[in-house]
Design a protein around this motif. Structure first.
Motif, short mmCIF file in Angstrom:
data_model
loop_
_atom_site.label_atom_id
_atom_site.label_comp_id
_atom_site.label_asym_id
_atom_site.label_seq_id
_atom_site.Cartn_x
_atom_site.Cartn_y
_atom_site.Cartn_z
N GLN A 124 85.60 67.38 53.41
CA GLN A 124 86.12 68.11 54.56
C GLN A 124 86.80 69.41 54.15
N ARG A 125 87.41 69.45 52.99
CA ARG A 125 88.07 70.69 52.56
C ARG A 125 87.05 71.78 52.26
N PHE A 126 85.83 71.38 51.91
CA PHE A 126 84.79 72.38 51.65
C PHE A 126 84.14 72.84 52.95
N PHE A 127 83.86 71.88 53.85
CA PHE A 127 83.20 72.23 55.11
C PHE A 127 84.24 72.58 56.17
N ALA A 128 85.03 73.57 55.87
CA ALA A 128 86.05 74.10 56.78
C ALA A 128 85.88 75.61 56.83
N GLU A 129 86.40 76.21 57.89
CA GLU A 129 86.26 77.65 58.05
C GLU A 129 87.22 78.42 57.16
N ASP A 130 86.73 79.46 56.56
CA ASP A 130 87.57 80.45 55.91
C ASP A 130 88.19 81.30 57.01
N ALA A 131 89.52 81.46 56.99
CA ALA A 131 90.17 82.20 58.07
C ALA A 131 89.62 83.61 58.20
N LEU A 135 83.39 67.21 60.42
CA LEU A 135 83.52 68.38 59.54
C LEU A 135 84.33 69.43 60.28
N PRO A 136 85.50 69.81 59.75
CA PRO A 136 86.43 70.67 60.49
C PRO A 136 85.83 71.99 60.96
N GLY A 137 85.00 72.61 60.12
CA GLY A 137 84.48 73.93 60.48
C GLY A 137 83.76 73.95 61.81
N ARG A 138 83.18 72.82 62.20
CA ARG A 138 82.41 72.77 63.44
C ARG A 138 83.29 72.86 64.68
N PHE A 139 84.60 72.68 64.54
CA PHE A 139 85.49 72.84 65.69
C PHE A 139 85.46 74.28 66.21
N ALA A 140 85.04 75.22 65.37
CA ALA A 140 84.97 76.62 65.82
C ALA A 140 83.89 76.81 66.88
N LEU A 141 82.96 75.88 67.00
CA LEU A 141 81.94 76.00 68.04
C LEU A 141 82.55 75.87 69.43
N THR A 142 83.65 75.12 69.56
CA THR A 142 84.33 75.05 70.85
C THR A 142 84.98 76.38 71.20
N SER A 144 89.59 74.14 63.01
CA SER A 144 88.39 74.49 62.24
C SER A 144 88.71 74.96 60.83
N LEU A 145 89.97 75.32 60.57
CA LEU A 145 90.36 75.79 59.24
C LEU A 145 90.50 74.64 58.25
N GLY A 146 90.49 73.41 58.74
CA GLY A 146 90.53 72.25 57.86
C GLY A 146 91.91 71.93 57.34
N PRO A 147 91.98 71.07 56.31
CA PRO A 147 93.29 70.60 55.82
C PRO A 147 94.10 71.66 55.06
N ARG A 148 93.43 72.63 54.45
CA ARG A 148 94.13 73.65 53.66
C ARG A 148 93.63 75.03 54.05
N GLU A 175 76.30 76.21 58.21
CA GLU A 175 77.63 75.85 58.69
C GLU A 175 78.53 77.06 58.91
N GLY A 176 77.96 78.22 59.19
CA GLY A 176 78.76 79.40 59.49
C GLY A 176 79.09 79.44 60.97
N THR A 177 80.15 78.75 61.37
CA THR A 177 80.37 78.50 62.80
C THR A 177 81.27 79.52 63.49
N SER A 178 81.89 80.43 62.78
CA SER A 178 82.73 81.43 63.45
C SER A 178 82.05 82.80 63.33
N PHE A 179 82.49 83.67 62.44
CA PHE A 179 81.88 84.98 62.21
C PHE A 179 81.74 85.77 63.51
N PHE A 180 82.85 85.84 64.25
CA PHE A 180 82.85 86.57 65.52
C PHE A 180 82.99 88.08 65.33
N GLY A 181 83.62 88.49 64.26
CA GLY A 181 83.85 89.91 64.03
C GLY A 181 85.17 90.36 64.63
N ALA A 182 85.88 91.24 63.92
CA ALA A 182 87.19 91.71 64.39
C ALA A 182 87.11 92.42 65.73
N PRO A 183 86.09 93.26 66.01
CA PRO A 183 86.05 93.93 67.32
C PRO A 183 86.01 92.94 68.49
#
Length: 605
Positions: A262-269, A374-381, A343-347, A297-305
């Motif tokens: 789970q720590r690996f399959f989490a989103e990088d902030a 897998l925590p990263g998938r919470f970003a899909l919500t 989605s950021l996971g445990p750490r 598993e790249g579930t965020s990547f929305f972009g700063a704009p």
């Protein structure tokens, strides 16, 4: 008519994303997740056996001979397998796969459009904007790399739309509850982990929305019938899912937790601030896709704009809003922030580096359901929250147009935020053609119904052909062979957790490493004894090597594999377009004269 036009737009966009597979469904596979692509094709082939032969939908002995596989503990997409069984029988799992993937993306966008049009906005264009974003956001395009379960994004608007009907008192609580129960059962048998997120997000949304000063009286008046309908829904879903739930949590081949870290399959902030690698931004060379655990598993990547636009839009929608609108924005904001943090996971991870900063998910990892997610998938919500906010913002600008210079500024902001996210087609690569030995049924000369015969190397994430070809024979009906090992989730991981595939036996590992690396083993009698033991365990009747093998990383070393097999068994016999070695009871691999069974220990898996 207008709904039909929107549906056509959604379908056209979906065909664009999947066009690489449509170009050659039988000769191409997704480039970044061949194992999952093959596994879902296998499940679709199994669907034909469910319908025509009465096979158990939730357990099979065709994979991982002789132990079998608990399909209820895997991503079984049982609903799709059964509903599309006629198409699979006629056209093959390859066609069913790409049809379902295409319809998933299109239906997700269209279902969100209908939900927003009915419950959130007045202008159709605003609903179209929100629906297209929710259906084709970067996270869904990422999961289009092999996932028929996690591209079923239409589940969320369908379930949420039905629940939102309960905001006003109704006498049809029994009917509403039965329909909800069926929806929940279908959702569990399509994408169980996604259904967990939908239930959690819907619960949080309704609780926060109900607590608003302008919405509390309505919520209190509707509560009795809403709770009655929810109770009926839980009862109906529990009844329909009793058997698969038992198998999932306690049946043979079940496991606890997840097979993945789970720590690996989490989103990088930082991934929330950059653009994805399958987008217009990527074509312009301004993306940062290496922040995802893998391309699927790249579930965020929305972009700063886009995040800046959503933040500004949220403030604008709050400003001078009535109580009902504020209650809606409050609920959306809470859900969005909560699921982004989860989605950021445990750490905390930032730009690829993990910091020793515990996050809320760390306190949830031991809880049931959360321990298997897998925590990263919470970003899909979060995608649904952003899409709804975009629709509300566009609706406000259309209903109350600002001055011309502000309209230009708003249009430029929308373009800057959304144009870089326009999706590019999913990448595909060549896969091994099905050999005539399988397609023409020649294999039946070497194995009776239910006996074990396998291509080499064994089915796995790096070499899925053996499992894929078994899927094609299932789709054709009739006699069926079994295979050892395979690509699936099963028990055998650390501390009782799951693992990918069966616990490795040395023979299967030797054949796979030979095909992947080209390494030629110096075979001795200890190896022969191991091979003999493993073949007896699997009860293999025949082994074959096709004329060409393509794995996850490209063309594999067939010559090295054939050389190893020749050292073990002698020359293979040419049958159609494969080299085949029969394995008869009592016939051992050829011994090496003077090489006894004793000697230095051999490396093990």
């Amino acid at each position: 008519m207008r709904h039909a036009v929107v549906a056509a737009v959604c379908l056209g966009a979906s065909v664009w994303v999947t066009c690489g597979l449509w170009a050659d469904p039988f000769g191409r596979t997704v480039a970044h997740n061949e194992g999952d692509h093959a596994f879902f094709e296998w499940l679709l082939g199994h669907g034909v056996r469910i319908v025509t032969a009465g096979a158990d939908p939730f357990r099979t002995d065709l994979l991982n001979a002789p132990g079998g596989v608990n399909l209820a503990a895997n991503t079984s997409i049982t609903v799709y397998a059964v509903v599309f069984a006629p198409l699979t029988r006629v056209a093959g799992p390859q066609i069913s796969y790409v049809v379902i993937l295409t319809l998933n993306l299109a239906a997700s966008a269209f279902a969100w459009y209908l939900l927003l049009r009915r419950h959130a906005v007045r202008h159709r264009a605003a609903a179209v904007l929100g629906g297209l974003f929710c259906g084709f956001a970067p996270g869904w395009i990422s999961h289009a790399n092999g996932h028929l379960n996690w591209t079923a994004g239409w589940l969320a608007p369908v379930v949420l739309g039905w629940v939102l009907r309960w905001r006003t008192p109704t006498r049809r609580w029994l009917r509403d509850g039965v329909v909800l129960g069926v929806l929940l059962a279908a959702g569990f048998l399509t994408a169980a982990e996604m259904l967990m997120q939908i239930a959690l997000a819907t619960g949080v949304f309704l609780i926060v929305w109900s607590c608003g000063r302008g919405t509390w009286p309505r919520a209190r008046a509707a509560a009795p019938t809403a709770f009655a309908a929810a109770g009926v829904g839980a009862l109906v879903a529990g009844t329909l899912l009793a058997y698969p739930l038992y198998l999932h949590f306690a049946g043979p081949g079940s496991f606890r937790g997840t097979a993945f870290r789970q720590r690996f399959f989490a989103e990088d902030a930082a991934a929330f601030l950059v653009w994805p690698d399958r987008s217009v931004a990527a074509l312009l060379g301004v993306q940062r896709g290496d922040l995802a655990p893998n391309p699927t598993e790249g579930t965020s990547f929305f972009g700063a704009p886009l995040l800046v636009l959503v933040l500004a839009g949220t403030v604008l929608l709050w400003w001078r809003a009535d109580r009902a609108r504020k209650a809606l924005m409050r609920a959306l904001t809470v859900v969005g922030v909560l699921f982004a943090v989860l989605s950021l996971g445990p750490r905390l991870r930032w730009l690829g580096e993990e910091y020793d900063i515990a996050l809320p998910y760390a306190s949830l990892t031991g809880l049931p359901l959360f321990d298997a997610a897998l925590p990263g998938r919470f970003a899909l919500t979060v995608v649904g929250v952003i899409g709804t906010t975009l629709a509300l913002l566009a609706d406000r600008l259309l209903r109350h147009p600002p001055a011309i210079h502000l309209r230009v500024l708003a249009g430029a902001g929308l373009a800057l935020a959304l144009v870089p996210l326009l999706p590019a087609p999913v990448l595909t690569v060549e896969r091994t053609a099905e050999p005539r030995f399988i397609a023409d049924g020649t294999w039946k000369r070497f194995a009776a119904d239910g006996e074990v015969i396998t291509a080499l190397p064994h089915g796995s994430a790096v070499a899925p052909d053996a499992q894929r070809w078994q899927a094609y024979t299932m789709a054709r009906g009739g006699r069926q062979f079994r295979i050892p090992e395979g690509y699936f989730l099963g028990p055998g991981g650390r501390n009782g957790a799951g693992r990918v595939g069966a616990p490795g036996r040395r023979t299967g590992g030797m054949w796979t490493r030979t095909a992947v690396t080209g390494h030629a083993y110096a075979i001795d009698n200890r190896d022969r004894y191991t091979v003999r033991s493993d073949l007896a365990y699997w009860k293999v009747r025949a082994l074959f090597v096709p004329d060409r093998i393509i794995g996850k990383d490209g063309v594999m070393f067939r010559a090295a594999l054939v050389r190893t097999m020749t050292e073990l068994f002698g020359p293979g016999e040419r049958v159609d377009d494969v080299l085949l070695w029969r394995v008869r009871p009592g016939i051992d691999p050829m011994p090496v004269p003077g090489d006894g069974p004793d000697g230095p220990p051999r490396p093990t898996d």
